[in-house]
Scaffold this motif. Structure first.
Motif, mmCIF file in Angstrom:
data_model
loop_
_atom_site.group_PDB
_atom_site.id
_atom_site.type_symbol
_atom_site.label_atom_id
_atom_site.label_comp_id
_atom_site.label_asym_id
_atom_site.label_seq_id
_atom_site.Cartn_x
_atom_site.Cartn_y
_atom_site.Cartn_z
ATOM 1 N N UNK A 306 -10.421 1.630 -0.652
ATOM 2 C CA UNK A 306 -9.067 1.966 -0.207
ATOM 3 C C UNK A 306 -8.852 1.643 1.254
ATOM 4 N N UNK A 307 -9.871 1.894 2.080
ATOM 5 C CA UNK A 307 -9.775 1.578 3.509
ATOM 6 C C UNK A 307 -9.619 0.075 3.733
ATOM 7 N N UNK A 308 -10.344 -0.728 2.933
ATOM 8 C CA UNK A 308 -10.240 -2.189 3.069
ATOM 9 C C UNK A 308 -8.847 -2.662 2.664
ATOM 10 N N UNK A 309 -8.296 -2.083 1.604
ATOM 11 C CA UNK A 309 -6.924 -2.420 1.182
ATOM 12 C C UNK A 309 -5.944 -2.091 2.301
ATOM 13 N N UNK A 310 -6.122 -0.910 2.892
ATOM 14 C CA UNK A 310 -5.269 -0.490 4.000
ATOM 15 C C UNK A 310 -5.438 -1.425 5.194
ATOM 16 N N UNK A 311 -6.684 -1.817 5.475
ATOM 17 C CA UNK A 311 -7.005 -2.722 6.579
ATOM 18 C C UNK A 311 -6.271 -4.058 6.421
ATOM 19 N N UNK A 312 -6.377 -4.642 5.238
ATOM 20 C CA UNK A 312 -5.725 -5.937 4.980
ATOM 21 C C UNK A 312 -4.207 -5.784 4.938
ATOM 22 N N UNK A 313 -3.758 -4.702 4.289
ATOM 23 C CA UNK A 313 -2.316 -4.503 4.136
ATOM 24 C C UNK A 313 -1.604 -4.275 5.438
ATOM 25 N N UNK A 314 -2.166 -3.424 6.301
ATOM 26 C CA UNK A 314 -1.526 -3.147 7.589
ATOM 27 C C UNK A 314 -1.446 -4.398 8.456
ATOM 28 N N UNK A 315 -2.428 -5.291 8.285
ATOM 29 C CA UNK A 315 -2.437 -6.531 9.072
ATOM 30 C C UNK A 315 -1.495 -7.590 8.491
ATOM 31 N N UNK A 337 -3.914 1.981 -4.841
ATOM 32 C CA UNK A 337 -2.600 1.354 -5.046
ATOM 33 C C UNK A 337 -1.583 1.901 -4.042
ATOM 34 N N UNK A 338 -1.723 3.185 -3.698
ATOM 35 C CA UNK A 338 -0.818 3.798 -2.721
ATOM 36 C C UNK A 338 -0.951 3.172 -1.343
ATOM 37 N N UNK A 339 -2.196 2.815 -0.958
ATOM 38 C CA UNK A 339 -2.408 2.138 0.336
ATOM 39 C C UNK A 339 -1.700 0.792 0.358
ATOM 40 N N UNK A 340 -1.750 0.071 -0.767
ATOM 41 C CA UNK A 340 -1.069 -1.223 -0.850
ATOM 42 C C UNK A 340 0.450 -1.043 -0.814
ATOM 43 N N UNK A 341 0.928 0.000 -1.482
ATOM 44 C CA UNK A 341 2.376 0.278 -1.456
ATOM 45 C C UNK A 341 2.825 0.636 -0.036
ATOM 46 N N UNK A 342 1.998 1.404 0.680
ATOM 47 C CA UNK A 342 2.326 1.752 2.067
ATOM 48 C C UNK A 342 2.400 0.517 2.954
ATOM 49 N N UNK A 343 1.515 -0.448 2.702
ATOM 50 C CA UNK A 343 1.542 -1.707 3.465
ATOM 51 C C UNK A 343 2.813 -2.492 3.152
ATOM 52 N N UNK A 344 3.247 -2.434 1.896
ATOM 53 C CA UNK A 344 4.508 -3.106 1.527
ATOM 54 C C UNK A 344 5.692 -2.504 2.284
ATOM 55 N N UNK A 345 5.634 -1.174 2.536
ATOM 56 C CA UNK A 345 6.709 -0.544 3.314
ATOM 57 C C UNK A 345 6.722 -1.064 4.739
#
Length: 537
Positions: A306-315, A337-345
């Motif tokens: 989840x942290x890696x998803x957040x890492x890539x998504x935020x960038x 999936x929530x981390x990826x959705x947050x990155x989409x926001x």
């Protein structure tokens, strides 16, 4: 001799203790009332209710069911194993329960979350010792009743009872969750004045408290003063640095920990990867993720993925993040999936958000945050039909967004502000101050960002709602009741909305105040019109 062996093994090797009890029976030696407390303690260590019931039957068989010491051990064992009904039955049959009996049953009710019954028993006790006070305060803290833990600590002090290190860990932990740094500092002073030992657990609690209350400098200072540190002490500091967005410092302390000979745990990597995510250190984060299994033999868990998803998504690497999720060796859960959705926001990508939402909402249909995130993404692109669909889905499934609140500590008292709540005794003055603040920041360019509003309502109505968010009311109260250069510290239970984030940056510039806001995800340090998160949260 057998009792001594059962006692010796009951703590570190409880199975061995059972073996010696069986050998004693086979040797035709009859157990006495000293045999069973240690045997039952072994069951508690294992949290083995079936073995505990067998031990209980042996107690009845040998006629010791009315021995107070044996009864105490049974209450403790059943409480530890989570069978509060059985514990209460034993306790209720006791003719003369002593302080150990009362403390054990109180601990049992605390363990299942029934702090009201625990407190009722605590108040009924004919006498209490420090262990009892510690058990009740810890019960409140463990069950998120932090204000009650603090209140009970105050009663303890008023009675002239000196707290020990165990009590102070629970109290300091409660101040950490409340974000009450003034009270936390007083607790630290209490530790020093009463010559309490700054052991690993207490020192780690202080590090965590200062970090959570927004003073990472004091957290580092306490950490440096600790005579002994374990991996959890280092992890607490790394977690604090991650929350504040100090990714480089977190990595530096991690390297220092490893060089000292300590092996990191999986939780250490969770905070380390989180620091990289908030700091935008994509390559370093990926490197650390790869090193987990390679260098330390730690199998990555779902939190690390989840942290890696957040890492890539935020960038902004949303396609990479989605690919990473789809190719994971383990099945992704809702938070991933929530981390990826947050990155989409953050990056306003409605296309991927819609795909993620179609997977996420059926996966966790009762979680309001995912509906809100997806609705906000739709709202930003004026797709009000989709917003209305989300609203209807929430209504049909009975899903409600949890109420937001903001806490501020002033003169040793914690004040709670919620949108629309007018219960504060100074609310009229606070609202007038809030209006004055808004007038001044409008002159500096504030317009009111209504993009986070959930429904397609009138723009003026949205703006009025945003202006009464709990965070703005808490800031207004802070400006009213505190003086510069003291920072204004706010603790929120939800993520900071974009409008409050923009407004707080301007307030820091116009009023020349430092504001430290802890939201659900991280710390935001607002100074001279900018935020430490670099608008990246």
């Amino acid at each position: 001799m057998y009792n001594a062996l059962i006692k010796g093994f009951s703590g570190e090797n409880p199975i061995k203790g059972f073996e010696f009890y069986v050998r004693m029976l086979r040797a035709n030696i009859v157990p006495d009332n000293l045999s069973f407390p240690f045997l039952v303690r072994a069951c508690a260590q294992l949290e083995g209710i079936d073995m505990g019931i067998q031990a209980h039957s042996q107690i009845v068989k040998h006629g010791f069911e009315n021995d107070v010491y044996v009864q105490n051990s049974l209450v403790y064992m059943y409480s530890t194993c989570g069978d509060i009904k059985a514990a209460n039955e034993v306790f209720s049959r006791m003719l003369s329960p002593n302080v150990v009996s009362w403390t054990s049953i109180i601990a049992g009710f605390n363990k299942i979350g029934d702090v009201e019954m625990a407190r009722e028993l605590f108040d009924r006790m004919p006498e209490r010792n420090l262990v009892t006070w510690s058990t009740m305060i810890n019960g409140y803290a463990k069950n998120n009743c932090f204000e009650k833990a603090v209140e009970l600590f105050q009663i303890l002090k008023d009675k002239g009872i000196k707290a020990n290190e165990t009590v102070m860990v629970s109290v300091i932990s409660s101040y950490a969750h409340l974000g009450a740094i003034e009270l936390g500092e007083k607790a630290h002073d209490y530790v020093v004045k009463n010559n309490l030992s700054l052991n690993v657990i207490l020192g780690t609690a202080l590090v965590d408290m200062y970090a959570r209350c927004g003073s990472i400098e004091k957290a580092i200072k306490v950490f440096d003063q600790m005579p002994e540190r374990d991996v959890l002490s280092w992890t607490a500091l790394i977690a604090g640095l991650a929350m504040h967005g100090y990714a480089e410092k977190a990595i530096w302390f991690f390297s220092k920990m490893v060089n000292s000979g300590l092996k990191p745990r999986d939780i250490t990597f969770t905070y380390l990867l989180s620091a990289c995510s908030h700091g935008g250190l994509v390559e370093k984060g990926l490197e650390l993720f790869e090193s987990m299994k390679r260098d330390y033999g730690i199998e990555p868990r779902l939190e690390h993925y989840g942290c890696v998803v957040d890492l890539l998504g935020r960038a902004g690497k949303l396609a990479e993040a989605e690919k990473f999720v789809l190719e994971m060796p383990v099945k992704p859960n809702a938070p991933i999936w929530g981390a990826l959705l947050g990155a989409c926001r953050i990056h306003r990508n409605a296309e991927i958000a819609e795909r993620v939402g179609n997977i996420l909402i059926p996966l966790l249909p009762e979680h309001s945050g995912y509906y809100v995130l997806l609705s906000n993404i739709y709202a930003r692109t004026n797709r009000w039909e989709n917003v209305e669909t989300m609203r209807q889905m929430m209504k049909e499934k009975g899903v409600k967004k949890p109420p937001g609140y903001s806490l501020i500590e002033v003169d040793g008292k914690v004040h709670n502000f919620k949108m629309g709540d007018k219960s504060h005794p100074e609310i009229e003055m606070i609202e007038r101050k809030c209006d004055e603040i808004l007038r001044k920041i409008r002159l500096a360019g504030y317009t009111g960002n209504t993009s986070d509003a959930l429904f397609d309502i009138d723009e003026e109505e949205k703006e009025n709602a945003l202006h009464r968010h709990g965070e703005k009311l808490a800031i207004a109260y802070g400006i009213m009741r505190t003086e510069a250069p003291a920072p204004i510290r706010i603790v929120k239970n939800l993520r900071v909305c974009e409008d409050c984030h923009t407004a707080t940056k301007l307030i820091s510039k116009v009023f020349g105040r430092e504001l430290i806001v802890r939201d659900r995800n991280r710390f935001h340090h607002f100074r001279e019109g900018s935020c430490s998160c670099m608008d990246y949260w």
